[in-house]
Design a protein around this motif. Structure first.
Motif, PDB file in Angstrom:
ATOM      1  N   ARG A 128     -24.229  -6.812   3.412  1.00  0.00           N
ATOM      2  CA  ARG A 128     -25.317  -7.024   2.460  1.00  0.00           C
ATOM      3  C   ARG A 128     -24.929  -8.022   1.366  1.00  0.00           C
ATOM      4  O   ARG A 128     -25.726  -8.856   0.962  1.00  0.00           O
ATOM      5  CB  ARG A 128     -25.697  -5.671   1.841  1.00  0.00           C
ATOM      6  N   THR A 129     -23.670  -7.937   0.891  1.00  0.00           N
ATOM      7  CA  THR A 129     -23.265  -8.759  -0.254  1.00  0.00           C
ATOM      8  C   THR A 129     -22.448  -9.977   0.141  1.00  0.00           C
ATOM      9  O   THR A 129     -22.309 -10.903  -0.658  1.00  0.00           O
ATOM     10  CB  THR A 129     -22.427  -7.922  -1.230  1.00  0.00           C
ATOM     11  N   GLY A 130     -21.881  -9.960   1.363  1.00  0.00           N
ATOM     12  CA  GLY A 130     -21.007 -11.053   1.760  1.00  0.00           C
ATOM     13  C   GLY A 130     -19.621 -10.947   1.154  1.00  0.00           C
ATOM     14  O   GLY A 130     -18.807 -11.849   1.283  1.00  0.00           O
ATOM     15  N   ARG A 131     -19.325  -9.824   0.490  1.00  0.00           N
ATOM     16  CA  ARG A 131     -18.022  -9.632  -0.139  1.00  0.00           C
ATOM     17  C   ARG A 131     -17.414  -8.314   0.344  1.00  0.00           C
ATOM     18  O   ARG A 131     -18.090  -7.299   0.443  1.00  0.00           O
ATOM     19  CB  ARG A 131     -18.148  -9.596  -1.659  1.00  0.00           C
ATOM     20  N   SER A 132     -16.113  -8.350   0.621  1.00  0.00           N
ATOM     21  CA  SER A 132     -15.432  -7.144   1.066  1.00  0.00           C
ATOM     22  C   SER A 132     -14.878  -6.340  -0.100  1.00  0.00           C
ATOM     23  O   SER A 132     -14.619  -5.149   0.042  1.00  0.00           O
ATOM     24  CB  SER A 132     -14.276  -7.511   2.002  1.00  0.00           C
ATOM     25  N   LYS A 133     -14.685  -6.995  -1.257  1.00  0.00           N
ATOM     26  CA  LYS A 133     -14.074  -6.351  -2.430  1.00  0.00           C
ATOM     27  C   LYS A 133     -12.751  -5.692  -2.032  1.00  0.00           C
ATOM     28  O   LYS A 133     -12.404  -4.607  -2.505  1.00  0.00           O
ATOM     29  CB  LYS A 133     -15.031  -5.314  -3.035  1.00  0.00           C
ATOM     30  N   ALA A 134     -11.990  -6.366  -1.168  1.00  0.00           N
ATOM     31  CA  ALA A 134     -10.710  -5.837  -0.711  1.00  0.00           C
ATOM     32  C   ALA A 134      -9.654  -6.941  -0.750  1.00  0.00           C
ATOM     33  O   ALA A 134      -9.922  -8.091  -0.418  1.00  0.00           O
ATOM     34  CB  ALA A 134     -10.832  -5.277   0.703  1.00  0.00           C
ATOM     35  N   ILE A 135      -8.468  -6.566  -1.189  1.00  0.00           N
ATOM     36  CA  ILE A 135      -7.319  -7.458  -1.235  1.00  0.00           C
ATOM     37  C   ILE A 135      -6.281  -6.931  -0.251  1.00  0.00           C
ATOM     38  O   ILE A 135      -6.071  -5.722  -0.137  1.00  0.00           O
ATOM     39  CB  ILE A 135      -6.718  -7.509  -2.657  1.00  0.00           C
ATOM     40  N   GLY A 136      -5.609  -7.827   0.457  1.00  0.00           N
ATOM     41  CA  GLY A 136      -4.550  -7.424   1.372  1.00  0.00           C
ATOM     42  C   GLY A 136      -3.195  -7.453   0.687  1.00  0.00           C
ATOM     43  O   GLY A 136      -2.971  -8.190  -0.274  1.00  0.00           O
ATOM     44  N   LEU A 137      -2.299  -6.621   1.186  1.00  0.00           N
ATOM     45  CA  LEU A 137      -0.903  -6.622   0.727  1.00  0.00           C
ATOM     46  C   LEU A 137      -0.010  -6.565   1.957  1.00  0.00           C
ATOM     47  O   LEU A 137      -0.131  -5.652   2.779  1.00  0.00           O
ATOM     48  CB  LEU A 137      -0.628  -5.421  -0.178  1.00  0.00           C
ATOM     49  N   LEU A 138       0.865  -7.543   2.111  1.00  0.00           N
ATOM     50  CA  LEU A 138       1.839  -7.559   3.194  1.00  0.00           C
ATOM     51  C   LEU A 138       3.228  -7.302   2.617  1.00  0.00           C
ATOM     52  O   LEU A 138       3.643  -7.980   1.678  1.00  0.00           O
ATOM     53  CB  LEU A 138       1.834  -8.901   3.923  1.00  0.00           C
ATOM     54  N   VAL A 139       3.943  -6.322   3.187  1.00  0.00           N
ATOM     55  CA  VAL A 139       5.307  -6.014   2.777  1.00  0.00           C
ATOM     56  C   VAL A 139       6.172  -5.915   4.022  1.00  0.00           C
ATOM     57  O   VAL A 139       5.660  -5.809   5.139  1.00  0.00           O
ATOM     58  CB  VAL A 139       5.366  -4.692   1.979  1.00  0.00           C
ATOM     59  N   SER A 140       7.468  -5.935   3.833  1.00  0.00           N
ATOM     60  CA  SER A 140       8.348  -5.830   5.003  1.00  0.00           C
ATOM     61  C   SER A 140       8.312  -4.427   5.588  1.00  0.00           C
ATOM     62  O   SER A 140       8.206  -4.249   6.797  1.00  0.00           O
ATOM     63  CB  SER A 140       9.777  -6.218   4.622  1.00  0.00           C
ATOM     64  N   ASN A 141       8.371  -3.416   4.705  1.00  0.00           N
ATOM     65  CA  ASN A 141       8.379  -2.033   5.185  1.00  0.00           C
ATOM     66  C   ASN A 141       7.983  -1.115   4.038  1.00  0.00           C
ATOM     67  O   ASN A 141       8.691  -1.028   3.035  1.00  0.00           O
ATOM     68  CB  ASN A 141       9.772  -1.663   5.705  1.00  0.00           C
ATOM     69  N   MET A 142       6.872  -0.396   4.192  1.00  0.00           N
ATOM     70  CA  MET A 142       6.395   0.476   3.127  1.00  0.00           C
ATOM     71  C   MET A 142       7.318   1.668   2.896  1.00  0.00           C
ATOM     72  O   MET A 142       7.162   2.406   1.924  1.00  0.00           O
ATOM     73  CB  MET A 142       4.981   0.967   3.426  1.00  0.00           C
ATOM     74  N   ALA A 143       8.281   1.896   3.776  1.00  0.00           N
ATOM     75  CA  ALA A 143       9.257   2.958   3.544  1.00  0.00           C
ATOM     76  C   ALA A 143      10.220   2.584   2.425  1.00  0.00           C
ATOM     77  O   ALA A 143      10.897   3.450   1.871  1.00  0.00           O
ATOM     78  CB  ALA A 143      10.032   3.256   4.827  1.00  0.00           C
TER      79      ALA A 143
END
Length: 337
Positions: free
Chosen positions: A58-73
């Motif tokens: 509806r809005t054309g926006r996800s309102k989401a940001i990605g985060l990439l890390v090596s290992n969340m542990a």
């Protein structure tokens, strides 16, 4: 089939209009804090879950940001994620995290996935450094990008930690106590943090007139390498270390295992400085002297940069460099006579 709660149910429970619920949940337009709390309470009571896919269409926006890390542990990265998620949530954004496990192919696949899902930006702890621009997927990434603590060849916003100055300060403190044989444990020189820590270690020793001995450095390339074995080898040297500066829980705890097996007591026989966050070392046997990362400040700067880009900021990449703070505990003392 039981009917799922709708936004209309939330509006009725909160005693407001559907438009007010939409403004409160999407943080668009003015809604008083009292009304916002009523809407949030109604959401919890009704069990309503927003349909983000429909909202995206509806809005054309996800309102989401990605985060990439090596290992969340990794507890450092988990601490950063928690702080960044809090800042982004306050701005009306969600944060989607994924681990690359330092696998270039997986990292490429995740970048493609984030682009295809039309996320609005990306914060990345990439393992890629020294890659030719033509072969670096980040150099051609289509979304706003903030790279964390890496030396890069392409133009984007970065947030760096001043590892060199921090480690230099820590080693100089140990030298002032009388130590001349100081071990350094940390990440390998293939990443910025490892290179900068090594330079800081060398700087402090040279400034004190002490020749750096690379036999006292353990820069791990993978989780397979054992800091315990490396520390045990150092302690068997004719002139072993009397102090240690070490990163994180895994590396530090592994090195200290060898120290304890050798019958050395901290700090009377052996001094220790940990590198990380206060939370990481909270369960230590005694208050550690710590070279502290301020993840709250890191996450605040990273999220501010990405939100400004998402909001339309243009121009060349900006770089923010943050200090590491030496916090004195009870794990350091002059070397034994």
């Amino acid at each position: 089939m039981e009917k799922l709660p709708s936004v209309r149910d939330v509006a009725a429970a909160a005693g407001v209009s559907i438009a007010t619920v939409s403004r409160a949940l999407n943080r668009t337009g003015y809604v008083s804090e009292e009304v916002r709390e009523r809407v949030q309470k109604a959401v919890r009571e009704t069990g309503y879950t927003p349909n983000f896919n429909a909202k995206h269409l509806r809005t054309g926006r996800s309102k989401a940001i990605g985060l990439l890390v090596s290992n969340m542990a990794n507890p450092f990265l988990a601490a950063f994620f928690a702080a960044a998620e809090r800042h982004l949530h306050a701005a009306g954004f969600s944060l989607l995290v994924a681990s690359t496990y330092d696998d270039p192919l997986r990292e490429q696949e995740l970048l493609t996935l984030y682009e295809s899902r039309q996320l609005e930006g990306l914060i990345a702890y990439t393992a890629r450094e020294g890659v030719a621009r033509a072969r670096d997927p980040y150099a051609h990434f289509a979304l706003p990008l903030v790279v964390m603590d890496r030396d890069i060849e392409y133009d984007c916003d970065t947030v760096l930690l001043d590892h060199r100055t921090g480690v230099r300060q820590a080693v100089d403190y140990l030298c002032a106590l009388g130590h001349r044989r100081i071990a350094l444990f940390g990440p390998h020189e293939g990443v910025r943090s490892g290179r900068e820590k090594l330079l800081g270690w060398q700087d402090a020793l040279v400034q004190r007139g002490i020749a750096p001995d690379r036999q006292l450095t353990c820069l791990l390339k993978s989780a397979v390498e054992s800091p315990t074995d490396q520390m045990a080898e150092m302690l068997r040297l004719p002139d072993p270390p009397t102090a240690l500066v070490a990163l994180g829980t895994h590396i530090l705890s592994g090195a200290l295992r060898a120290v304890r097996r050798a019958g050395l007591r901290i700090p009377s026989d052996f001094s220790v400085i940990g590198i990380g966050t206060e939370e990481v070392f909270a369960l230590a046997e005694l208050p550690l002297t710590t070279l502290r990362f301020n993840f709250e400040q890191m996450s605040r700067n990273a999220t501010q940069l990405i939100l400004e880009r998402v909001g339309g900021h243009r121009g060349p990449g900006r770089c923010i460099t943050l200090p590491l703070d030496l916090v004195l505990g009870e794990s350091c003392a002059p070397p034994p006579a």
